[in-house]
Design an enzyme around this catalytic site. Structure first.
Site, mmCIF file in Angstrom:
data_model
loop_
_atom_site.group_PDB
_atom_site.id
_atom_site.type_symbol
_atom_site.label_atom_id
_atom_site.label_comp_id
_atom_site.label_asym_id
_atom_site.label_seq_id
_atom_site.Cartn_x
_atom_site.Cartn_y
_atom_site.Cartn_z
ATOM 1 N N ARG A 6 -7.212 4.026 12.121
ATOM 2 C CA ARG A 6 -7.093 2.583 11.891
ATOM 3 C C ARG A 6 -8.321 2.149 11.106
ATOM 4 N NH1 ARG A 6 -3.177 0.994 15.721
ATOM 5 N NH2 ARG A 6 -3.270 2.111 17.699
ATOM 6 N N HIS A 19 -5.746 11.663 15.795
ATOM 7 C CA HIS A 19 -6.521 10.597 16.433
ATOM 8 C C HIS A 19 -8.020 10.870 16.412
ATOM 9 C CE1 HIS A 19 -7.714 8.085 20.070
ATOM 10 N NE2 HIS A 19 -7.072 7.216 19.329
ATOM 11 N N HIS A 64 -15.133 1.513 24.752
ATOM 12 C CA HIS A 64 -14.165 2.343 24.044
ATOM 13 C C HIS A 64 -14.575 3.806 23.953
ATOM 14 C CE1 HIS A 64 -11.743 3.466 20.327
ATOM 15 N NE2 HIS A 64 -10.833 2.898 21.085
#
Length: 699
Positions: free
Chosen positions: A387, A447, A601
């Protein structure tokens, strides 16, 4: 005063199973994460705009929860087989438990918003008014504004024999209007879509605003001249948006994702949100036309689509917005004015660890890629993109590098949920500039967060690597807590080269020396390290920090470790299926959650006593969830330098001392804040200007 958002005490068949299982239910655990966010929204110690933001975060998360998780459970209802969750609930039982809990949360949220947040906003000069409550002069001005600025954009769609019920797009905000001709008694339904390209807050003056949907509802009659307007009702529909990709049958993954995105717009409806003042007749009509069940309907007095409260947070009033990340620039990225430093020479002096958002993303990671793009001795840049932000400086640097003749390879994950369309755009922009764009491994999401820069130097080629826990997204890096490691370690460089070959070619890494890769090795490595500590019995120690812990195999291994006397401490921000503190089963396991201004995170794993040089400290992109361990390409990387290990383990220790943003999970699934608080906030301490400005590095 703080609202209680704990689990209900009254037993149901579903909650009885939930409380008797070895695992907590994944979906109900997510709702408890939402409850912690709502508790912050209700926390009177926080600024008014900051609290508004937490309402917006809760609403946004709930949208995704319904689009994916609830939609998935509804799909399971259609299966000819009985599918049960790890805690033994059927899809129907889970849907019932979700609704029961969510109704409670929404009622508490309404009370918090109306009775405490709205008055507090008014105290600081911000009010959200209803058009009907304004003076005649103000309403007349708003009517003129509506006619000039909104009326030409709106399109009323009626339902009659010549006009079928209109398609209601996912998450759109709509106004249902009952209209009739003066000479007839029969009412007809019409729908007005609230335009999404206008701000939701419309200024009235002196810090007062009205919501744009209230403006439209108030003057809807202008759109139906000659007709009588009956009741109106604001509503919003949530649809199933999970993509179903048959990659093995696709010649062009990009085209396949685009096709599925078009289908997503027409996914089955899974939720109807409607204003509390709506009539049962309009609700019944919408339920019938959208093919919903009555339990899919949520009536609320909250603003529909609470993301509008992000606009409240952005109004200014810095004293009410909460702390912002300082974004320090640590050495070797900062140096005295007038002094020139060769970044690559400096990075060869030892590993450098940066901690966002306390350390700036733009002056470290973006600087690194920009320097590589400019440097004539850099031959190649390889990077993953999961992202990224809309104005990505990193993408611009990669394009510059390709246009200057460097070999640039980017693995773009076009299946990143809700970012598919943006990533397709980035992929095409990069390809147009001559970048080699790859879409990862069939059947897996890429990822991991990694950059490798290959540079020609006097002693040969040197690999400069960045490995991180967060996305290469400058916007979220200002509010997401993440780690990033810069290293020239030749073994890590070799391993990362093998990983990129795995992602771009048909190879499979046979053996990685230092990096741990999923789905090939990560599950086995974590399992082996848990088993190592289990064998040490009461001398064993395991601590970790993740976003989610739901994998049954890992949970069972942690239960076994606890039974052997190992002290297990886990910081789990969101979903946790492990049941801690159960006699015999998990009495040596403690689970906490840190939820604050910055989104925790990072993923960190410590096996053994942090003071012991033989302990393992691993950092990376993977949570302890089946999808991360088995269906994604993930990387964990070791922290080898004592100073870097010390910094990370001290951060974990500081979060265990936190009594401001911390909750502890008990064996019944309730999350509790500390009974007494000393006012310790790990985030405020880490964000303090008194913190050392120098990034720890190896020697």
């Amino acid at each position: 005063m703080r609202q209680s958002f704990e689990l209900p005490l009254e037993p149901t068949s579903a909650t009885a199973k939930y409380e008797g299982s070895r695992y907590f239910n994944r979906e109900l655990s997510w709702l408890e994460f939402g409850a912690r966010i709502l508790e912050l929204a209700d926390d009177e110690r926080l600024g008014a705009l900051q609290r508004a933001k937490f309402f917006a975060i809760f609403g946004s998360g709930l949208d995704e929860f319904f689009q994916v998780r609830v939609a998935g459970l509804k799909d399971q209802l259609l299966s000819p087989f009985t599918i049960r969750s790890t805690d033994g609930l059927t899809p129907r039982e889970q849907l019932g438990a979700i609704r029961s809990r969510l109704v409670q949360l929404l009622e508490a949220a309404e009370d918090s918003f109306e009775q405490r947040l709205v008055p507090r906003l008014a105290q600081v000069g911000v009010s959200i008014e209803r058009v009907a409550s304004l003076s005649d002069a103000t309403r007349a001005r708003l009517k003129r504004d509506f006619e000039a600025g909104l009326y030409p954009v709106l399109t009323p769609l009626s339902v009659d024999p010549a006009h079928p019920f209109p398609y209601i797009s996912n998450l759109s905000l709509n106004l249902a209007v009952a209209v009739r001709e003066p000479s007839h008694h029969e009412e007809r339904f019409a729908r007005i879509k609230v335009p999404s390209n206008f701000p939701r807050l419309y200024p009235v003056g002196n810090g007062a605003f009205v919501l744009i949907e209230d403006l439209i509802e108030s003057f809807a009659g202008l759109l139906f001249p000659g007709m009588e307007i009956g009741e109106t009702a604001l509503f919003r529909v949530t649809r199933n948006t999970d993509l179903v990709l048959e990659e093995g049958e696709a010649d062009d993954l990009l085209a396949l994702v685009e096709t599925e995105l078009r289908r997503r717009r027409f996914g089955r409806a899974v939720r109807l949100e409607i204003a509390a003042n709506s009539s049962s007749a309009i609700r019944a009509l919408l339920v019938e036309e959208l093919e919903l069940h009555r339990d899919d309907v949520y009536t609320t007095s909250l603003p529909l689509d609470m993301r509008c409260l992000f606009e409240v947070h952005d109004l200014g009033l810095d004293s009410e917005r909460g702390p912002r990340a300082l974004g320090r620039t640590p050495p070797p990225f900062s140096y005295p004015e007038g002094e020139s430093v060769d970044l690559f020479t400096a990075l060869k002096g030892g590993d450098v660890l940066v901690h966002h958002p306390y350390d700036s993303f733009s002056s470290t990671v973006e600087h690194f890629v920009a320097a590589a793009a400019r440097d004539p001795d850099v031959l190649a840049i390889k990077q993953t993109l999961y992202r990224t932000s809309g104005d990505s400086a990193i993408v611009d640097s990669l394009i510059d590098a390709a246009e200057s003749g460097k070999q640039v390879v980017v693995i773009v994950e076009v299946k990143a949920r809700f970012d598919e369309l943006a990533n397709i755009g980035w992929a095409r922009k990069l390809e147009d500039a001559g970048v080699h764009v790859v879409y990862g491994v069939v059947g897996l999401k890429t990822h991991c967060k990694a950059i490798m820069v290959v540079r020609r130097e006097s002693q040969g080629l040197v690999r400069y690597c960045h490995l991180g826990t967060g996305n290469y997204n400058a916007k979220t890096a200002r509010s997401y807590e993440d780690y990033g490691l810069f290293t020239t370690d030749p073994e890590i460089g070799y391993d990362l080269g093998e990983v990129f070959n795995y992602l771009t070619g048909f190879s499979r890494p046979s053996h990685l020396t230092k990096l741990v890769l999923a789905p090939t090795d990560l599950r086995a490595r974590i399992g082996a390290l848990i088993a190592r500590e289990t064998a040490r019995g009461a001398e064993g120690m395991i601590s970790f920090k993740v976003n989610g812990l739901v994998d049954p195999e890992i949970i069972e291994a942690l239960y076994t470790a606890s039974g052997a006397g190992v002290m297990v401490r886990g910081l789990v921000r969101g979903i946790c299926a492990l049941r801690p503190g159960q006699p015999v089963l998990s009495e040596n396991i403690v689970i906490r959650s840190i939820v604050g201004e910055f989104l925790e995170h990072s993923r960190v794993f410590v096996f053994g006593d942090p003071q012991d040089p033989e302990s393992e400290v691993l950092v990376g992109s993977a949570d302890l969830m089946q999808r991360n361990l088995d269906r994604r390409v993930e990387l964990l990387f070791p922290l080898q330098e004592p100073e870097l290990r010390r910094r990370v383990t001290q951060m974990l220790a500081l979060e265990w001392e936190d009594d401001t943003n911390a909750w502890t999970l008990d064996a019944m699934g309730h999350w509790h804040r500390p009974a007494s608080a000393k006012g310790i906030s790990a985030q405020l301490i880490l964000n303090s200007p008194l913190q050392a400005r120098e990034a720890p590095r190896g020697s």
